[in-house]
Enzyme design. Structure first.
Site, mmCIF file in Angstrom:
data_model
loop_
_atom_site.group_PDB
_atom_site.id
_atom_site.type_symbol
_atom_site.label_atom_id
_atom_site.label_comp_id
_atom_site.label_asym_id
_atom_site.label_seq_id
_atom_site.Cartn_x
_atom_site.Cartn_y
_atom_site.Cartn_z
ATOM 1 N N PRO A 141 44.199 37.094 48.545
ATOM 2 C CA PRO A 141 45.128 38.048 49.171
ATOM 3 C C PRO A 141 46.321 38.375 48.264
ATOM 4 O O PRO A 141 46.747 39.526 48.184
ATOM 5 C CB PRO A 141 45.566 37.329 50.451
ATOM 6 C CG PRO A 141 44.420 36.417 50.780
ATOM 7 C CD PRO A 141 43.828 36.008 49.463
ATOM 8 N N GLY A 144 45.086 39.802 42.897
ATOM 9 C CA GLY A 144 43.980 40.719 42.658
ATOM 10 C C GLY A 144 43.826 40.971 41.165
ATOM 11 O O GLY A 144 42.992 40.365 40.492
ATOM 12 N N TRP A 169 38.222 40.448 49.990
ATOM 13 C CA TRP A 169 37.484 41.570 49.404
ATOM 14 C C TRP A 169 36.190 41.113 48.732
ATOM 15 O O TRP A 169 35.878 41.578 47.635
ATOM 16 C CB TRP A 169 38.314 42.315 48.343
ATOM 17 C CG TRP A 169 39.530 42.993 48.833
ATOM 18 C CD1 TRP A 169 40.803 42.725 48.471
ATOM 19 C CD2 TRP A 169 39.577 44.078 49.763
ATOM 20 N NE1 TRP A 169 41.655 43.560 49.117
ATOM 21 C CE2 TRP A 169 40.927 44.411 49.917
ATOM 22 C CE3 TRP A 169 38.620 44.788 50.486
ATOM 23 C CZ2 TRP A 169 41.358 45.425 50.766
ATOM 24 C CZ3 TRP A 169 39.038 45.792 51.320
ATOM 25 C CH2 TRP A 169 40.386 46.111 51.455
ATOM 26 N N ILE A 170 35.456 40.228 49.371
ATOM 27 C CA ILE A 170 34.287 39.664 48.695
ATOM 28 C C ILE A 170 33.002 40.356 49.161
ATOM 29 O O ILE A 170 32.603 40.236 50.339
ATOM 30 C CB ILE A 170 34.213 38.135 48.944
ATOM 31 C CG1 ILE A 170 35.558 37.479 48.567
ATOM 32 C CG2 ILE A 170 33.041 37.527 48.168
ATOM 33 C CD1 ILE A 170 36.066 37.751 47.154
ATOM 34 N N ARG A 276 22.870 78.944 47.304
ATOM 35 C CA ARG A 276 23.905 79.434 48.212
ATOM 36 C C ARG A 276 24.379 80.827 47.771
ATOM 37 O O ARG A 276 24.904 81.000 46.661
ATOM 38 C CB ARG A 276 25.086 78.451 48.209
ATOM 39 C CG ARG A 276 26.261 78.864 49.053
ATOM 40 C CD ARG A 276 25.936 78.804 50.523
ATOM 41 N NE ARG A 276 27.084 79.172 51.345
ATOM 42 C CZ ARG A 276 27.000 79.484 52.623
ATOM 43 N NH1 ARG A 276 25.820 79.479 53.250
ATOM 44 N NH2 ARG A 276 28.086 79.786 53.290
ATOM 45 N N GLU A 371 36.532 45.157 40.097
ATOM 46 C CA GLU A 371 36.139 44.747 38.735
ATOM 47 C C GLU A 371 37.143 45.242 37.708
ATOM 48 O O GLU A 371 36.780 45.665 36.618
ATOM 49 C CB GLU A 371 34.751 45.298 38.394
ATOM 50 C CG GLU A 371 33.685 44.872 39.362
ATOM 51 C CD GLU A 371 32.966 43.620 38.918
ATOM 52 O OE1 GLU A 371 33.271 43.110 37.832
ATOM 53 O OE2 GLU A 371 32.126 43.153 39.683
ATOM 54 N N THR A 373 41.015 47.430 37.919
ATOM 55 C CA THR A 373 41.344 48.807 38.316
ATOM 56 C C THR A 373 41.353 49.717 37.072
ATOM 57 O O THR A 373 41.393 49.249 35.929
ATOM 58 C CB THR A 373 42.735 48.880 38.979
ATOM 59 O OG1 THR A 373 43.716 48.583 37.982
ATOM 60 C CG2 THR A 373 42.877 47.897 40.139
#
Ligand SMILES: Cc1cc2nc3c(=O)[nH]c(=O)nc-3n(C[C@H](O)[C@H](O)[C@H](O)COP(=O)(O)OP(=O)(O)OC[C@H]3O[C@@H](n4cnc5c(N)ncnc54)[C@H](O)[C@@H]3O)c2cc1C
Length: 392
Positions: A141, A144, A169-170, A276, A371, A373
């Site tokens: 927590p 990170g 966050w696992i 389109r 992994e 940021t």
């Protein structure tokens, strides 16, 4: 969801750089994704559930530990094959690729590289088939981007270790059979421990309300005086370099995976632009939409070349962590930009689950964060070229 009509772009004839084996492995993974992932993935993403029925198939296409030696149940493939498998899986969905990446690079890799023979034989064959699913607990927590500050810890109690702390966050946590957990010993040194579901004091509550990676289960790992047998410590590497070594392998796979997501968005937008009609002509015949498509295929081609070269360096054992950071950062940002542009090209239809683009776009918001940021990878490149760490 619309039928999967995906056709892979190969603007610079990069298939010429692949061996016949690479192409066979890639095509098998591509066919499997079309058959088993594309028809169901939108429904599972909408209901925020991982489709467990695809686990066996993921094992069969080499989605679990493709580069792990065959003696431990892996496929014994090279790094380019590994990358191509990740590309194809993420072409289907980043959440499914996350399950595959975690199992391969963050669970099997450390057991293979840092574990002993007994641990390899006990876990790797079952992880390779998907009979057993693993997760990787590094993030906490309050830690990170700076995992070295972790507070999860274990004490030597003589005949076992006593583990306390929490991870957040696992990926795969809510249903994983084992967790490779990084924790500090009494001297503050980081070690990997294999924690098994069912150990007293170990719980894995699910994280709800995600708008991203909805087809991947995410959760916490809580350790409340968990007695971990001494045989479950990974003996052959310790320190922060141990989990970072796993991340190198996973980030390399993500660099390929992001190309898959980008290719799917580009291919969908290209097809849509030809069909389109507005103002009596296909929107693909307008300069503004051509600009988007031309830039997309240029960026995809550059990423393909960068990543193929990185694969060659990995096969030769010459790829550096900083080179992997560059590819992860570049390719995920590239895929996210393409997803955003492609979504606009589909107008209102782009926000629906009829097409895969919005799901890719939301998924990639996690991929650009986990992994390492986007900004942290930039700092890694900055440190590599200047020699000055700018983290603190
Ligand atoms: C869906 C999902 C799945 C995940 N799966 C796993 C998993 O399986 N296992 C696992 O261990 N972790 C997992 N993670 C965690 C992920 O790796 C972390 O979210 C990531 O490392 C960022 O940490 P943080 O969220 O705490 O953000 P923070 O570290 O708090 O960062 C917040 C912001 O500050 C910036 N920042 C931080 N430090 C600096 C600095 N020095 N200079 C400049 N900017 C800085 C960051 O770039 C970011 O923009 C997952 C995350 C998500 C979202």
């Amino acid at each position: 969801m619309k039928p999967d009509l995906f056709q892979a772009p190969d603007y610079y004839l990069l298939d010429d750089l692949l061996t016949e084996e690479h192409k066979l492995i890639r095509d098998a993974a591509r066919a499997w994704v079309k058959k088993e992932v594309s028809p169901i993935i939108e429904e599972y993403a909408q209901k925020a559930e991982f489709p467990k029925q695809i686990i066996k198939g993921l094992g069969e296409i080499g989605g679990f530990g493709p580069y792990i030696p065959t003696e431990y149940g892996g496929a014994g493939l090279d790094q380019i094959s590994y990358g191509l498998i990740m590309q194809e899986i993420e072409r289907g969905d980043s959440g499914v690729r996350s399950t595959s990446s975690v199992q391969s690079s963050l669970v099997m890799y450390p057991i293979w590289k840092y574990g002993n023979e007994e641990q390899r034989n006990k876990y790797l064959p079952k992880l390779a088939t998907g009979e057993m699913i693993g997760c990787f607990g590094l993030t906490e927590p309050d830690h990170g981007s700076n995992p070295g500050g972790m507070i999860t810890n274990f004490k030597d109690m003589g005949d076992h270790y006593l583990l306390n702390g929490a991870k957040m966050w696992i990926s795969n946590a809510p249903f994983a059979d084992i967790a490779v957990v990084w924790a500090k010993n009494e001297e503050g040194r980081i070690h990997g421990l294999i924690v098994e579901r069912g150990m007293e004091g170990f719980s894995t509550p699910e994280t709800h309300n995600k708008w991203s990676l909805r087809a991947s289960a995410t959760g916490e790992l809580i350790f409340d005086n968990v007695k971990v047998p001494k045989a479950n410590l990974l003996p052959n590497k310790s320190g922060l370099g141990a989990p970072l070594g796993c991340l190198d392998s996973a980030r390399y796979g993500i660099a390929w995976g992001a190309i898959g997501a980008a290719m799917d968005c580009y291919d969908t937008a290209l097809r849509y632009s030809k069909e389109r009609i507005q103002f009596d002509k296909p929107i693909g015949a307008t300069q503004l939409q051509q600009k988007k498509l031309a830039e997309m295929i240029t960026e995809i081609t550059k990423a393909q070349l960068l990543t193929w070269r990185l694969g060659v360096l990995r096969n030769e054992g010459r790829a550096t962590s900083a080179q992997i950071s560059m590819a992860k950062r570049n390719n995920v940002a590239m895929a996210l930009e393409i997803a955003r542009d492609a979504r606009q090209m589909l107008g209102g239809m782009g926000i629906t689950g009829e097409y895969s683009i919005m799901r890719h776009m939301m998924n990639l918001e996690s991929v650009v964060t986990y992994e390492g940021t986007h900004d942290i990878h930039l700092l890694i490149t900055g440190m590599d070229v200047t020699g000055f760490p700018a983290f603190k």
